[in-house]
Design a protein around this motif. Structure first.
Motif, PDB file in Angstrom:
ATOM      1  N   THR A 106       0.832  -1.211   0.000  1.00  0.00           N
ATOM      2  CA  THR A 106       0.000   0.000   0.000  1.00  0.00           C
ATOM      3  C   THR A 106       0.861   1.253   0.000  1.00  0.00           C
ATOM      4  O   THR A 106       0.545   2.236  -0.689  1.00  0.00           O
ATOM      5  N   ILE A 107       1.952   1.223   0.790  1.00  0.00           N
ATOM      6  CA  ILE A 107       2.868   2.380   0.807  1.00  0.00           C
ATOM      7  C   ILE A 107       3.403   2.643  -0.601  1.00  0.00           C
ATOM      8  O   ILE A 107       3.467   3.785  -1.057  1.00  0.00           O
ATOM      9  N   GLU A 108       3.774   1.550  -1.285  1.00  0.00           N
ATOM     10  CA  GLU A 108       4.308   1.683  -2.645  1.00  0.00           C
ATOM     11  C   GLU A 108       3.245   2.243  -3.593  1.00  0.00           C
ATOM     12  O   GLU A 108       3.517   3.127  -4.412  1.00  0.00           O
ATOM     13  N   GLN A 109       2.014   1.749  -3.483  1.00  0.00           N
ATOM     14  CA  GLN A 109       0.933   2.235  -4.345  1.00  0.00           C
ATOM     15  C   GLN A 109       0.629   3.708  -4.091  1.00  0.00           C
ATOM     16  O   GLN A 109       0.377   4.474  -5.034  1.00  0.00           O
ATOM     17  N   VAL A 110       0.640   4.124  -2.823  1.00  0.00           N
ATOM     18  CA  VAL A 110       0.399   5.527  -2.487  1.00  0.00           C
ATOM     19  C   VAL A 110       1.491   6.413  -3.090  1.00  0.00           C
ATOM     20  O   VAL A 110       1.223   7.508  -3.611  1.00  0.00           O
ATOM     21  N   TYR A 111       2.718   5.919  -3.039  1.00  0.00           N
ATOM     22  CA  TYR A 111       3.838   6.686  -3.613  1.00  0.00           C
ATOM     23  C   TYR A 111       3.631   6.904  -5.113  1.00  0.00           C
ATOM     24  O   TYR A 111       3.732   8.022  -5.610  1.00  0.00           O
ATOM     25  N   TRP A 112       3.315   5.801  -5.848  1.00  0.00           N
ATOM     26  CA  TRP A 112       3.139   5.933  -7.293  1.00  0.00           C
ATOM     27  C   TRP A 112       1.901   6.755  -7.644  1.00  0.00           C
ATOM     28  O   TRP A 112       1.899   7.487  -8.634  1.00  0.00           O
ATOM     29  N   ALA A 113       0.872   6.660  -6.808  1.00  0.00           N
ATOM     30  CA  ALA A 113      -0.316   7.493  -7.040  1.00  0.00           C
ATOM     31  C   ALA A 113       0.041   8.968  -6.932  1.00  0.00           C
ATOM     32  O   ALA A 113      -0.439   9.800  -7.714  1.00  0.00           O
ATOM     33  N   GLY A 114       0.885   9.296  -5.954  1.00  0.00           N
ATOM     34  CA  GLY A 114       1.344  10.678  -5.834  1.00  0.00           C
ATOM     35  C   GLY A 114       2.140  11.126  -7.043  1.00  0.00           C
ATOM     36  O   GLY A 114       2.015  12.270  -7.505  1.00  0.00           O
ATOM     37  N   MET A 115       2.936  10.209  -7.595  1.00  0.00           N
ATOM     38  CA  MET A 115       3.759  10.552  -8.756  1.00  0.00           C
ATOM     39  C   MET A 115       2.919  10.884  -9.988  1.00  0.00           C
ATOM     40  O   MET A 115       3.275  11.750 -10.783  1.00  0.00           O
ATOM     41  N   VAL A 116       1.789  10.199 -10.155  1.00  0.00           N
ATOM     42  CA  VAL A 116       1.007  10.371 -11.394  1.00  0.00           C
ATOM     43  C   VAL A 116      -0.372  10.973 -11.128  1.00  0.00           C
ATOM     44  O   VAL A 116      -1.242  10.919 -11.996  1.00  0.00           O
ATOM     45  N   HIS A 117      -0.569  11.593  -9.961  1.00  0.00           N
ATOM     46  CA  HIS A 117      -1.915  12.049  -9.598  1.00  0.00           C
ATOM     47  C   HIS A 117      -2.470  13.111 -10.546  1.00  0.00           C
ATOM     48  O   HIS A 117      -3.676  13.245 -10.695  1.00  0.00           O
ATOM     49  N   ASP A 118      -1.605  13.869 -11.224  1.00  0.00           N
ATOM     50  CA  ASP A 118      -2.071  14.952 -12.104  1.00  0.00           C
ATOM     51  C   ASP A 118      -1.929  14.629 -13.586  1.00  0.00           C
ATOM     52  O   ASP A 118      -2.017  15.529 -14.423  1.00  0.00           O
TER      53      ASP A 118
END
Length: 674
Positions: free
Chosen positions: A524-536
């Motif tokens: 989940t930590i990893e998924q949250v990180y990548w979500a932050g990277m591509v959120h926009d």
């Protein structure tokens, strides 16, 4: 070929006759006894044509100039036989040599038809050199043939210079703009109905007005009534009508003299020239303003089209990891063609393009503007191909390099292939000793060039493609490889939003830090990180004007901006690598009290990952300075987060975010941005 030759003859004939007529008109419209024209349209036309056509037109201009002087001298009977024979030759030389030198100076300064400070300054410099030489050489020719007394030199010199100066701005400038921007710059080739109506009304009004047939209104005192026509030209008609305006006025005034007897020759010249210059300036400034608006509008449309294409292309790019996982030799050509067409979708301004497989030999498999069969018939060796995996190969003098590489095969190549001015070549390693190379080219006669954004774009694409293939060769989805992929994607996207990659990395760091504080599992930590990277990432599909707007949004702006989360969600669902974070991206603008978007979710309806990315984006935004707000200090961020508790985010998420602010990584973030 015959039609082209006919057009050239027709164009040269019109140019020659126009210059000849304008010489006669200028001589007729002269002020005795100085014989210096109030306005000198011949120089204006000759310089405008030379500036655009250059060496192709000098002989035509010279003949037109010579015949114009010859005819005017014969008709006016001012000179003796030898003066009539030699004076036109000398005065033609006195005009054409300065024009040639002025054009060379304009080329060196890279003068362009644009109303900006740089090009206006260059025009003034070129004009000063031109009129200084035309006036000097013109007077020398008159003195040598006895057409002027030395005692008249001082008074004539200033009048001649001013006449030539205004001729550039009254005739040359609108003519030069017309040659660049009008489909038919010479109206004698093709009149439109609206132009015929304009000229008819203009000529009729001019005769009535200048003859004094309108009670209590005189040309001498009320000439600026013609400003109505200048406004009409600026708003409605092509550039060519601006110089036609002056030509018609000069032609009418050559036969009708409505001037005040109180004005001396010098004052009269200034009065007429200033009037014509102001009318021309009004028309051209309005046209330039309209052109800028149209260019801005077209830029918005082009940008939106490219963004739409890029969103589509991202579907393809993000799906490559799945498509290439089980790639087979029988399908490799099809896959590479798909990759090639994906790049063409994003970058559509190349004149020509090609893609080839490179091992021991070079095999072309797709192309735009080239004959693949003939390219492959050259049987090129890979030794002739320069491959660079570090960055794209930018060939500025492409045709020369192609000639050197092909050597004796170059003659065969030129028999079917276009000549290239500039090229960008991408290289992708598919497997050991097997490469794909793509080339995107500009034609030898094209004015286009690869700018810094284009080079960044292709550099990011090359890194992106090679990262995918590297991950396939390693048969892994390690953090390092995936990081290269996403960072390459962000660098590509940053061409459309200069702050996107840095902001995305900040959000990712904050989100990851909060997730760790919450003791979430590693996945989940990893998924949250990548979500932050591509959120926009979805902002690519939003109107650029809205996406980059600073300050308060209108209701319509806000509605358009809300779409970015759904666009990002659809894009990310295409990638097996990033599909798991798509929901977090879609929900990062949902709010705990139901006030968010796109689905107005409440409370526990919002995924924990979506809430973490949402609060991380707010923290990263407050911690970063932009063009209209400074970075917030840590104390203010804490205060702002307290106000969001149980409104935008649950108290649990806010509390964990507040604790995360003490993390060393976030402290470094604050120190960097303050």
């Amino acid at each position: 070929m015959n039609s082209l030759r006919t057009f050239m003859i027709k164009r040269h004939l019109v140019v020659g006759l126009l210059v000849m007529f304008s010489v006669v008109l200028g001589r007729w419209f002269a002020i005795p006894p100085l014989q210096a024209s109030i306005v000198w349209p011949a120089l204006g036309f000759a310089f405008g044509f030379a500036l655009y056509y250059k060496r192709d037109i000098y002989s035509v201009l010279s003949v037109g100039y010579y015949l114009g002087y010859l005819i005017s001298y014969v008709l006016m009977g001012e000179f003796g036989f030898w003066q009539i024979v030699f004076q036109p030759i000398l005065i033609t030389f006195a005009a054409m040599l300065p024009i040639y030198l002025a054009v060379k100076l304009a080329e060196k300064l890279d003068y362009r038809p644009a109303f900006d400070l740089k090009n206006i300054a260059h025009l003034l410099l070129v004009t000063f050199m031109l009129i200084l030489f035309t006036t000097t050489l013109g007077h020398i020719s008159y003195l040598l043939t006895g057409a002027m007394q030395f005692s008249d030199l001082q008074s004539s010199f200033s009048i001649w210079m001013l006449g030539d100066f205004f001729s550039v701005f009254i005739i040359s400038v609108p003519l030069y703009f017309a040659l660049h921007f009008d489909p038919h710059p010479l109206p004698f080739f093709k009149f439109t109905r609206s132009e015929l109506l304009l000229y008819t009304v203009f000529v009729a009004f001019s005769f009535v007005f200048i003859l004094g047939l309108i009670p209590n209104i005189s040309f001498d005192e009320h000439k600026y009534i013609f400003g109505v026509f200048a406004l009409a030209i600026g708003f409605k008609f092509p550039y060519r009508t601006a110089y036609m305006f002056s030509l018609i006025v000069i032609g009418i005034l050559a036969f009708i003299r409505p001037f005040s007897s109180e004005l001396d020759h010098y004052a009269l010249m200034i009065d007429i020239n200033v009037f014509l210059a102001l009318m021309t300036l009004i028309a051209l400034m309005i046209k330039d303003y309209k052109k800028r608006i149209n260019i801005d509008h077209q830029h918005v449309l082009d940008t939106q089209k490219r963004l739409d294409n890029l969103v589509f292309a991202m579907h393809r790019l993000l799906s490559f990891s799945t498509e290439y996982r089980n790639i087979q030799d029988s399908k490799i050509h099809k896959q590479v063609k798909t990759m090639f067409n994906t790049v063409l979708t994003i970058f559509d301004k190349a004149d020509y393009a090609s893609v080839a497989m490179v091992s021991k030999k070079i095999q072309f498999i797709d192309a735009v503007g080239y004959d693949i069969k003939k390219l492959n018939a050259l049987n090129l060796s890979s030794q002739t191909w320069t491959l660079s995996l570090d960055k794209p190969n930018h060939l500025k003098d492409a045709e020369t390099l192609i000639k050197n590489d092909l050597e004796d095969k170059y003659a065969i190549y030129t028999s079917f292939a276009p000549k290239i001015k500039e090229s960008i070549q991408l290289a992708i390693r598919l497997r050991e000793n097997v490469y794909c190379t793509m080339a995107f080219d500009f034609d030898i006669d094209s004015e286009k060039t690869f700018n810094s954004d284009d080079l960044m774009f292709f550099n990011s694409l090359q890194i992106l493609f090679n990262s995918y293939y590297e991950s396939e060769r390693l048969v892994t989805e390690s953090d390092a490889v995936r990081n290269d992929i996403i960072l390459s994607l962000l660098r590509t996207l940053e061409l459309f939003d200069k702050g996107l990659s840095q902001h995305s990395m900040d959000v990712a760091i904050v989100a990851e830090t909060i997730a760790k504080r919450m003791d979430l599992d590693t996945s989940t930590i990893e998924q949250v990180y990548w979500a932050g990277m591509v959120h926009d990432i979805g902002k690519l599909g939003v109107d650029e004007v809205v996406a980059k707007k600073q300050g308060k949004y209108s209701y319509l702006d806000y509605e358009k901006m809300r779409e970015h989360v759904l666009i990002g969600y659809r894009v990310l669902q295409q990638s097996d690598v990033l599909e798991s974070v798509a929901t977090y991206v879609k929900e990062h603008h949902e709010r705990y009290d139901g006030s968010g978007y796109p689905n107005s979710l409440k409370g526990n309806q919002i995924s924990l990952g979506g809430a973490i990315v949402g609060i991380a984006e707010i923290i990263a935004t407050m911690a970063s300075a932009n063009s209209y707000t400074p970075a917030y200090p840590k104390e203010r961020i804490i205060a702002e987060l307290h106000t969001l508790t149980d409104k935008h985010f649950s108290s649990a998420v806010v509390n964990h975010a507040l604790h995360a602010l003490n993390d060393d990584r976030l402290t470094a973030l604050f120190n960097k941005n303050v």
